[in-house]
Scaffold this active site. Structure first.
Site, PDB file in Angstrom:
ATOM      1  N   LYS A  29      48.717 -14.815  15.536  1.00 37.91           N
ATOM      2  CA  LYS A  29      49.221 -14.024  14.565  1.00 37.91           C
ATOM      3  C   LYS A  29      48.504 -13.567  13.439  1.00 37.91           C
ATOM      4  O   LYS A  29      48.624 -12.252  12.926  1.00 37.91           O
ATOM      5  CB  LYS A  29      50.679 -14.466  14.041  1.00 37.91           C
ATOM      6  CG  LYS A  29      51.552 -14.705  15.145  1.00 37.91           C
ATOM      7  CD  LYS A  29      53.014 -14.903  14.482  1.00 37.91           C
ATOM      8  CE  LYS A  29      52.883 -16.294  13.790  1.00 37.91           C
ATOM      9  NZ  LYS A  29      52.673 -17.424  14.644  1.00 37.91           N
TER      10      LYS A  29
ATOM     11  N   ARG B 299      61.512 -16.506  10.124  1.00 36.76           N
ATOM     12  CA  ARG B 299      61.373 -17.628  11.303  1.00 36.76           C
ATOM     13  C   ARG B 299      62.642 -18.297  11.630  1.00 36.76           C
ATOM     14  O   ARG B 299      62.571 -19.332  12.463  1.00 36.76           O
ATOM     15  CB  ARG B 299      60.403 -18.436  10.382  1.00 36.76           C
ATOM     16  CG  ARG B 299      58.928 -18.784  11.101  1.00 36.76           C
ATOM     17  CD  ARG B 299      58.352 -19.806  10.172  1.00 36.76           C
ATOM     18  NE  ARG B 299      57.112 -20.184  10.718  1.00 36.76           N
ATOM     19  CZ  ARG B 299      55.763 -19.887  10.670  1.00 36.76           C
ATOM     20  NH1 ARG B 299      55.614 -18.852   9.783  1.00 36.76           N
ATOM     21  NH2 ARG B 299      54.990 -20.583  11.311  1.00 36.76           N
TER      22      ARG B 299
ATOM     23  N   ARG C 116      40.999 -24.819  15.592  1.00 35.81           N
ATOM     24  CA  ARG C 116      40.828 -23.640  14.664  1.00 35.81           C
ATOM     25  C   ARG C 116      40.061 -24.189  13.342  1.00 35.81           C
ATOM     26  O   ARG C 116      40.432 -25.156  12.722  1.00 35.81           O
ATOM     27  CB  ARG C 116      42.197 -23.237  14.506  1.00 35.81           C
ATOM     28  CG  ARG C 116      42.268 -22.301  13.482  1.00 35.81           C
ATOM     29  CD  ARG C 116      43.930 -21.461  13.794  1.00 35.81           C
ATOM     30  NE  ARG C 116      44.964 -22.347  13.070  1.00 35.81           N
ATOM     31  CZ  ARG C 116      46.189 -21.650  13.169  1.00 35.81           C
ATOM     32  NH1 ARG C 116      46.358 -20.530  13.714  1.00 35.81           N
ATOM     33  NH2 ARG C 116      47.381 -22.485  12.857  1.00 35.81           N
TER      34      ARG C 116
ATOM     35  N   ARG D  89      43.227 -26.547   8.679  1.00 38.26           N
ATOM     36  CA  ARG D  89      44.462 -26.700   7.986  1.00 38.26           C
ATOM     37  C   ARG D  89      45.098 -27.931   8.199  1.00 38.26           C
ATOM     38  O   ARG D  89      45.048 -28.556   9.135  1.00 38.26           O
ATOM     39  CB  ARG D  89      45.352 -25.571   8.536  1.00 38.26           C
ATOM     40  CG  ARG D  89      45.222 -24.334   7.550  1.00 38.26           C
ATOM     41  CD  ARG D  89      46.070 -23.181   8.484  1.00 38.26           C
ATOM     42  NE  ARG D  89      47.298 -23.534   8.756  1.00 38.26           N
ATOM     43  CZ  ARG D  89      48.358 -22.553   9.190  1.00 38.26           C
ATOM     44  NH1 ARG D  89      47.952 -21.377   9.520  1.00 38.26           N
ATOM     45  NH2 ARG D  89      49.653 -23.052   9.588  1.00 38.26           N
TER      46      ARG D  89
ATOM     47  N   ARG E  38      55.529 -28.366  14.612  1.00 35.93           N
ATOM     48  CA  ARG E  38      55.716 -26.841  14.420  1.00 35.93           C
ATOM     49  C   ARG E  38      55.839 -26.315  15.806  1.00 35.93           C
ATOM     50  O   ARG E  38      56.873 -25.372  15.882  1.00 35.93           O
ATOM     51  CB  ARG E  38      54.313 -26.242  13.974  1.00 35.93           C
ATOM     52  CG  ARG E  38      54.070 -26.700  12.674  1.00 35.93           C
ATOM     53  CD  ARG E  38      52.606 -26.632  12.003  1.00 35.93           C
ATOM     54  NE  ARG E  38      52.235 -25.215  12.243  1.00 35.93           N
ATOM     55  CZ  ARG E  38      50.963 -24.732  12.423  1.00 35.93           C
ATOM     56  NH1 ARG E  38      50.103 -25.584  12.648  1.00 35.93           N
ATOM     57  NH2 ARG E  38      50.634 -23.604  12.393  1.00 35.93           N
TER      58      ARG E  38
HETATM   59  P1  AMP Z   1      51.855 -20.223   9.077  1.00 35.59           P
HETATM   60  O1  AMP Z   1      50.820 -19.911   8.096  1.00 35.59           O
HETATM   61  O2  AMP Z   1      52.724 -18.705   9.420  1.00 35.59           O
HETATM   62  O3  AMP Z   1      51.685 -20.911  10.450  1.00 35.59           O
HETATM   63  O4  AMP Z   1      52.723 -20.781   8.132  1.00 35.59           O
HETATM   64  C1  AMP Z   1      52.404 -22.184   7.904  1.00 35.59           C
HETATM   65  C2  AMP Z   1      53.620 -23.108   7.369  1.00 35.59           C
HETATM   66  O5  AMP Z   1      54.464 -22.458   6.188  1.00 35.59           O
HETATM   67  C3  AMP Z   1      54.973 -23.168   8.488  1.00 35.59           C
HETATM   68  O6  AMP Z   1      54.619 -24.158   9.553  1.00 35.59           O
HETATM   69  C4  AMP Z   1      56.033 -23.464   7.317  1.00 35.59           C
HETATM   70  O7  AMP Z   1      55.899 -24.566   7.045  1.00 35.59           O
HETATM   71  C5  AMP Z   1      55.679 -22.563   6.357  1.00 35.59           C
HETATM   72  N1  AMP Z   1      56.257 -21.286   6.394  1.00 35.59           N
HETATM   73  C6  AMP Z   1      55.769 -20.154   6.708  1.00 35.59           C
HETATM   74  N2  AMP Z   1      56.581 -18.955   6.851  1.00 35.59           N
HETATM   75  C7  AMP Z   1      57.909 -19.399   6.727  1.00 35.59           C
HETATM   76  C8  AMP Z   1      59.099 -18.964   6.899  1.00 35.59           C
HETATM   77  N3  AMP Z   1      59.251 -17.645   6.908  1.00 35.59           N
HETATM   78  N4  AMP Z   1      60.188 -19.953   6.734  1.00 35.59           N
HETATM   79  C9  AMP Z   1      59.749 -20.991   6.367  1.00 35.59           C
HETATM   80  N5  AMP Z   1      58.667 -21.553   6.315  1.00 35.59           N
HETATM   81  C10 AMP Z   1      57.638 -20.914   6.486  1.00 35.59           C
END
Ligand code: AMP
Length: 217
Positions: free
Chosen positions: A13, A88, A127, A161, A172
């Site tokens: 993404k 989400r 990654r 990460r 996740r």
């Molecule tokens: P990402 O970088 O999109 O994979 O997000 C990493 C982490 O940030 C996720 O596993 C959540 O813990 C948190 N996070 C990101 N976006 C959201 C969201 N819209 N709602 C809740 N937690 C989020």
């Protein structure tokens, strides 16, 4: 255009969002990136978000929705945006609908990136992300940087990460299936979902996505 990007962790993404946003001249808004920026600045929001992120859980809606709406209210997002990682869950999707309605605007498409689960695990385990710009993404096997640990694009340091560890990835994925996948049905009833395969080279997926979005306009 106003676009939402959905897909499991590891679908690409962030990588696709960066290219698509550039092609479409709209800002790329990633709630994950906003949280990570808060963590590196050690803000109160960052401290709170980190505990949830490290466990692979969602950050609570009260915090997330406000942060996303603030970002969408910035002048650069007035005529469109690409949302990556938001909404989400269904209550975030409903909150987004309310916010868009208040501005008398609508989403144009929800781009759903499809990728098999075993591929997701392989992608995430290897990654590596650039500390300076998280849209610069590498992989220890599939997309190696010329010099180990160094970003080809800007020379930033590459790191894994914390939430890309195997246990957290499993969590996740579970959160994705139980909480995020239902938003695809939610948007399907609005006729907004375009599904594409996220397998293949990055530029092939970008082309597929652009074609799908054009067909949808
Ligand atoms: P990402 O970088 O999109 O994979 O997000 C990493 C982490 O940030 C996720 O596993 C959540 O813990 C948190 N996070 C990101 N976006 C959201 C969201 N819209 N709602 C809740 N937690 C989020």
């Amino acid at each position: 255009m106003r676009i939402v990007l959905v897909g499991p962790p590891g679908a690409g993404k962030g990588t696709q969002a960066a290219f698509l946003a550039k092609n479409l001249s709209i800002p790329h808004i990633s709630t994950g990136d906003l949280f990570r920026a808060n963590i590196s600045k050690q803000t109160e929001l960052g401290k709170l978000a980190k505990s949830y992120m490290d466990a692979g859980n969602l950050v609570p809606d009260e915090v997330t929705i406000g942060m996303a709406k603030d970002r969408m209210a910035q002048p650069d997002a007035e005529n469109g945006f690409l949302l990556d990682g938001f909404p989400r869950n269904v209550s975030q999707a409903e909150a987004l609908d309310v916010a868009l309605k208040a501005d008398d605007v609508k989403l144009d498409a929800v781009l759903d990136l499809e990728v098999p689960e075993d591929e997701v695990v392989k992608r995430i385990a290897g990654r590596r992300i650039c500390r300076k710009d998280s849209s610069h993404v590498f992989h220890v096997t599939y997309s190696q940087p010329k010099q180990e640990g160094v970003c080809d694009v800007c020379g930033g340091q590459l790191y894994q990460r914390e939430d890309d560890s195997e246990d957290t990835v499993r969590k996740r994925l579970e959160v994705y299936h139980t909480q995020t996948e239902p938003i695809i049905d939610y948007y399907r009833t609005q006729g907004l979902v375009v599904t594409i395969s996220a397998l293949g080279k990055v530029d092939e997926v970008t082309k597929r996505a652009m074609d799908a979005l054009k067909g949808d306009k």
